[in-house]
Motif scaffolding. Structure first.
Motif, PDB file in Angstrom:
ATOM      1  N   VAL A  91      -4.789 -26.711   8.308  1.00 13.79           N
ATOM      2  CA  VAL A  91      -5.241 -26.106   9.562  1.00 13.79           C
ATOM      3  C   VAL A  91      -4.997 -24.603   9.501  1.00 13.79           C
ATOM      4  O   VAL A  91      -3.924 -24.152   9.080  1.00 13.79           O
ATOM      5  CB  VAL A  91      -4.501 -26.720  10.763  1.00 13.79           C
ATOM      6  CG1 VAL A  91      -4.933 -26.049  12.065  1.00 13.79           C
ATOM      7  CG2 VAL A  91      -4.761 -28.222  10.836  1.00 13.79           C
ATOM      8  N   ALA A  92      -5.974 -23.835   9.922  1.00 17.96           N
ATOM      9  CA  ALA A  92      -5.873 -22.380   9.862  1.00 17.96           C
ATOM     10  C   ALA A  92      -4.665 -21.865  10.645  1.00 17.96           C
ATOM     11  O   ALA A  92      -4.433 -22.300  11.779  1.00 17.96           O
ATOM     12  CB  ALA A  92      -7.145 -21.746  10.413  1.00 17.96           C
ATOM     13  N   PRO A  93      -3.910 -20.928  10.060  1.00 14.85           N
ATOM     14  CA  PRO A  93      -2.766 -20.360  10.783  1.00 14.85           C
ATOM     15  C   PRO A  93      -3.176 -19.343  11.844  1.00 14.85           C
ATOM     16  O   PRO A  93      -2.449 -19.119  12.809  1.00 14.85           O
ATOM     17  CB  PRO A  93      -1.948 -19.695   9.673  1.00 14.85           C
ATOM     18  CG  PRO A  93      -2.954 -19.354   8.615  1.00 14.85           C
ATOM     19  CD  PRO A  93      -3.989 -20.445   8.666  1.00 14.85           C
ATOM     20  N   GLU A  94      -4.331 -18.721  11.650  1.00 10.41           N
ATOM     21  CA  GLU A  94      -4.840 -17.726  12.598  1.00 10.41           C
ATOM     22  C   GLU A  94      -6.358 -17.860  12.680  1.00 10.41           C
ATOM     23  O   GLU A  94      -7.012 -18.044  11.646  1.00 10.41           O
ATOM     24  CB  GLU A  94      -4.482 -16.306  12.142  1.00 10.41           C
ATOM     25  CG  GLU A  94      -2.999 -16.011  12.130  1.00 10.41           C
ATOM     26  CD  GLU A  94      -2.698 -14.604  11.630  1.00 10.41           C
ATOM     27  OE1 GLU A  94      -3.639 -13.934  11.118  1.00 10.41           O
ATOM     28  OE2 GLU A  94      -1.553 -14.175  11.737  1.00 10.41           O
ATOM     29  N   PRO A  95      -6.929 -17.787  13.878  1.00  9.01           N
ATOM     30  CA  PRO A  95      -6.234 -17.761  15.166  1.00  9.01           C
ATOM     31  C   PRO A  95      -5.621 -19.123  15.473  1.00  9.01           C
ATOM     32  O   PRO A  95      -6.037 -20.133  14.894  1.00  9.01           O
ATOM     33  CB  PRO A  95      -7.357 -17.438  16.152  1.00  9.01           C
ATOM     34  CG  PRO A  95      -8.575 -18.042  15.515  1.00  9.01           C
ATOM     35  CD  PRO A  95      -8.399 -17.822  14.034  1.00  9.01           C
ATOM     36  N   THR A 145      -0.266 -16.451   3.872  1.00 12.62           N
ATOM     37  CA  THR A 145      -0.320 -16.203   2.428  1.00 12.62           C
ATOM     38  C   THR A 145      -0.851 -17.426   1.687  1.00 12.62           C
ATOM     39  O   THR A 145      -1.743 -17.323   0.831  1.00 12.62           O
ATOM     40  CB  THR A 145       1.072 -15.828   1.896  1.00 12.62           C
ATOM     41  OG1 THR A 145       1.518 -14.640   2.552  1.00 12.62           O
ATOM     42  CG2 THR A 145       1.026 -15.590   0.392  1.00 12.62           C
ATOM     43  N   ARG A 146      -0.305 -18.588   2.025  1.00 13.21           N
ATOM     44  CA  ARG A 146      -0.772 -19.816   1.380  1.00 13.21           C
ATOM     45  C   ARG A 146      -2.231 -20.097   1.763  1.00 13.21           C
ATOM     46  O   ARG A 146      -3.028 -20.514   0.925  1.00 13.21           O
ATOM     47  CB  ARG A 146       0.127 -20.991   1.781  1.00 13.21           C
ATOM     48  CG  ARG A 146      -0.299 -22.337   1.189  1.00 13.21           C
ATOM     49  CD  ARG A 146       0.727 -23.418   1.503  1.00 13.21           C
ATOM     50  NE  ARG A 146       0.253 -24.741   1.134  1.00 13.21           N
ATOM     51  CZ  ARG A 146       0.301 -25.254  -0.094  1.00 13.21           C
ATOM     52  NH1 ARG A 146       0.794 -24.529  -1.094  1.00 13.21           N
ATOM     53  NH2 ARG A 146      -0.145 -26.478  -0.343  1.00 13.21           N
ATOM     54  N   TRP A 147      -2.571 -19.859   3.010  1.00 14.89           N
ATOM     55  CA  TRP A 147      -3.938 -20.086   3.475  1.00 14.89           C
ATOM     56  C   TRP A 147      -4.943 -19.281   2.647  1.00 14.89           C
ATOM     57  O   TRP A 147      -5.987 -19.804   2.234  1.00 14.89           O
ATOM     58  CB  TRP A 147      -4.040 -19.716   4.946  1.00 14.89           C
ATOM     59  CG  TRP A 147      -5.418 -19.774   5.539  1.00 14.89           C
ATOM     60  CD1 TRP A 147      -6.246 -18.723   5.800  1.00 14.89           C
ATOM     61  CD2 TRP A 147      -6.135 -20.945   5.965  1.00 14.89           C
ATOM     62  NE1 TRP A 147      -7.421 -19.154   6.354  1.00 14.89           N
ATOM     63  CE2 TRP A 147      -7.383 -20.515   6.467  1.00 14.89           C
ATOM     64  CE3 TRP A 147      -5.836 -22.302   5.965  1.00 14.89           C
ATOM     65  CZ2 TRP A 147      -8.332 -21.401   6.970  1.00 14.89           C
ATOM     66  CZ3 TRP A 147      -6.786 -23.192   6.467  1.00 14.89           C
ATOM     67  CH2 TRP A 147      -8.016 -22.739   6.959  1.00 14.89           C
ATOM     68  N   ALA A 148      -4.634 -18.028   2.396  1.00 13.60           N
ATOM     69  CA  ALA A 148      -5.546 -17.184   1.621  1.00 13.60           C
ATOM     70  C   ALA A 148      -5.751 -17.755   0.218  1.00 13.60           C
ATOM     71  O   ALA A 148      -6.871 -17.737  -0.319  1.00 13.60           O
ATOM     72  CB  ALA A 148      -5.000 -15.762   1.544  1.00 13.60           C
ATOM     73  N   ARG A 149      -4.691 -18.283  -0.374  1.00 13.02           N
ATOM     74  CA  ARG A 149      -4.811 -18.871  -1.711  1.00 13.02           C
ATOM     75  C   ARG A 149      -5.596 -20.179  -1.671  1.00 13.02           C
ATOM     76  O   ARG A 149      -6.443 -20.436  -2.532  1.00 13.02           O
ATOM     77  CB  ARG A 149      -3.415 -19.109  -2.299  1.00 13.02           C
ATOM     78  CG  ARG A 149      -3.441 -19.673  -3.717  1.00 13.02           C
ATOM     79  CD  ARG A 149      -2.050 -19.718  -4.310  1.00 13.02           C
ATOM     80  NE  ARG A 149      -1.179 -20.642  -3.598  1.00 13.02           N
ATOM     81  CZ  ARG A 149      -1.152 -21.954  -3.839  1.00 13.02           C
ATOM     82  NH1 ARG A 149      -1.954 -22.494  -4.741  1.00 13.02           N
ATOM     83  NH2 ARG A 149      -0.315 -22.727  -3.167  1.00 13.02           N
ATOM     84  N   LEU A 150      -5.333 -20.992  -0.653  1.00 15.31           N
ATOM     85  CA  LEU A 150      -6.011 -22.286  -0.559  1.00 15.31           C
ATOM     86  C   LEU A 150      -7.516 -22.128  -0.355  1.00 15.31           C
ATOM     87  O   LEU A 150      -8.301 -22.967  -0.812  1.00 15.31           O
ATOM     88  CB  LEU A 150      -5.422 -23.110   0.584  1.00 15.31           C
ATOM     89  CG  LEU A 150      -3.982 -23.595   0.406  1.00 15.31           C
ATOM     90  CD1 LEU A 150      -3.527 -24.364   1.642  1.00 15.31           C
ATOM     91  CD2 LEU A 150      -3.851 -24.466  -0.840  1.00 15.31           C
ATOM     92  N   ARG A 151      -7.929 -21.079   0.316  1.00 14.73           N
ATOM     93  CA  ARG A 151      -9.364 -20.883   0.542  1.00 14.73           C
ATOM     94  C   ARG A 151     -10.124 -20.717  -0.770  1.00 14.73           C
ATOM     95  O   ARG A 151     -11.326 -20.988  -0.835  1.00 14.73           O
ATOM     96  CB  ARG A 151      -9.606 -19.673   1.445  1.00 14.73           C
ATOM     97  CG  ARG A 151      -9.194 -19.908   2.888  1.00 14.73           C
ATOM     98  CD  ARG A 151      -9.643 -18.778   3.793  1.00 14.73           C
ATOM     99  NE  ARG A 151     -11.099 -18.730   3.926  1.00 14.73           N
ATOM    100  CZ  ARG A 151     -11.743 -17.825   4.647  1.00 14.73           C
ATOM    101  NH1 ARG A 151     -11.064 -16.884   5.297  1.00 14.73           N
ATOM    102  NH2 ARG A 151     -13.057 -17.840   4.728  1.00 14.73           N
ATOM    103  N   LEU A 152      -9.432 -20.301  -1.816  1.00 18.10           N
ATOM    104  CA  LEU A 152     -10.072 -20.151  -3.123  1.00 18.10           C
ATOM    105  C   LEU A 152     -10.129 -21.472  -3.881  1.00 18.10           C
ATOM    106  O   LEU A 152     -10.873 -21.591  -4.857  1.00 18.10           O
ATOM    107  CB  LEU A 152      -9.304 -19.122  -3.964  1.00 18.10           C
ATOM    108  CG  LEU A 152      -9.162 -17.723  -3.358  1.00 18.10           C
ATOM    109  CD1 LEU A 152      -8.290 -16.854  -4.257  1.00 18.10           C
ATOM    110  CD2 LEU A 152     -10.527 -17.091  -3.148  1.00 18.10           C
ATOM    111  N   LEU A 153      -9.348 -22.461  -3.435  1.00 21.22           N
ATOM    112  CA  LEU A 153      -9.210 -23.712  -4.172  1.00 21.22           C
ATOM    113  C   LEU A 153      -9.843 -24.913  -3.483  1.00 21.22           C
ATOM    114  O   LEU A 153     -10.151 -25.908  -4.136  1.00 21.22           O
ATOM    115  CB  LEU A 153      -7.716 -24.019  -4.388  1.00 21.22           C
ATOM    116  CG  LEU A 153      -6.868 -22.946  -5.084  1.00 21.22           C
ATOM    117  CD1 LEU A 153      -5.395 -23.354  -5.032  1.00 21.22           C
ATOM    118  CD2 LEU A 153      -7.327 -22.758  -6.516  1.00 21.22           C
ATOM    119  N   ALA A 154     -10.011 -24.838  -2.186  1.00 18.45           N
ATOM    120  CA  ALA A 154     -10.397 -26.017  -1.408  1.00 18.45           C
ATOM    121  C   ALA A 154     -11.810 -26.490  -1.724  1.00 18.45           C
ATOM    122  O   ALA A 154     -12.728 -25.686  -1.912  1.00 18.45           O
ATOM    123  CB  ALA A 154     -10.270 -25.720   0.083  1.00 18.45           C
ATOM    124  N   GLY A 155     -11.972 -27.804  -1.754  1.00 20.04           N
ATOM    125  CA  GLY A 155     -13.299 -28.384  -1.951  1.00 20.04           C
ATOM    126  C   GLY A 155     -14.138 -28.368  -0.694  1.00 20.04           C
ATOM    127  O   GLY A 155     -15.360 -28.490  -0.750  1.00 20.04           O
TER     128      GLY A 155
END
Length: 223
Positions: free
Chosen positions: A141-145, A190-200
């Motif tokens: 789940v997105a941290p922001e907003p 920080t983790r969210w930004a990385r996951l956006r590059l990996l998520a299916g």
């Protein structure tokens, strides 16, 4: 994409979370149950071609995919549980996904329910969960907003729906055979930004409610 005739009400899938006063579920459990309920309804034989739910499901999926999450307790929950749909229980939470319908044709049992309310506690929320081969789908789940409970639950449901469409057939069969398990995490920025590059799967909101159009509200990953 279905083009609604002018003046036609939009369609939506209603998700109803059971929130009793004495023993409310956690936010994460509601989100996970909502995700499971959506994908189980869509996989149900009644939602497949020739099934009794298929015309309504097809009309909904042909248009803008809207999901609304409401709350019910006591007798109101019992009434909702009698409507066509699928209920999933997860870690003390119960969510029923109802067969989609036009917003101007909602059953009264649903129309009277709250679309918003106080936030639920989330003492066991996980900030980082990684998928394991053949295991549960992980929805982030997105941290922001910040997403209110209903918006977060709907986003998780949409992530599960898109996952079922994009998974390889063999992996989907394994996920289905296991009952479509979902684990929800709440990563930091920080983790969210990385996951956006990996998520299916990336859920990009249309901006009908709460957030601006184009906002990414959830991600999904599997192994």
């Amino acid at each position: 994409m279905h083009a609604d005739p002018e003046g036609e009400a939009p369609w939506a899938m209603q998700l109803v979370a059971r929130v009793e006063r004495r023993a409310p579920p956690t936010r994460t459990a509601v989100c996970a149950a909502a995700a499971g309920a959506v994908v189980r309804l869509l996989a149900d034989e009644r939602a497949q071609p020739g099934g009794e739910w298929y015309p309504r499901v097809r009309r909904w999926t042909d248009g803008a995919i809207r999901k609304h999450c409401r709350r019910a307790r006591g007798v109101a929950w019992e009434r909702v549980a009698a409507l066509p749909g699928v209920t999933v229980s997860e870690a003390g939470a119960e969510v029923r996904a109802l067969v989609p319908t036009a917003l101007d044709a909602l059953p009264r049992e649903v129309a009277v329910l709250q679309l918003s309310g106080s936030e639920l506690d989330d003492p066991d929320a996980s900030a980082a969960v990684d998928p394991v081969p053949g295991g549960a789908v992980v929805v982030s789940v997105a941290p922001e907003p910040f997403l209110p409970l209903g918006k977060a639950a709907a986003a998780c449901g949409h992530a599960a729906q898109l996952t079922a469409l994009r998974m390889p057939a063999g992996r989907l069969a394994a996920w289905s055979g296991a009952g479509f398990p979902v684990v929800v995490e709440h990563p930091d920025t920080t983790r969210w930004a990385r996951l956006r590059l990996l998520a299916g799967v990336e859920v990009v909101d249309a901006g009908f409610t709460v957030v601006a159009p184009g906002t990414t509200t959830a991600l999904a990953r599997w192994a």
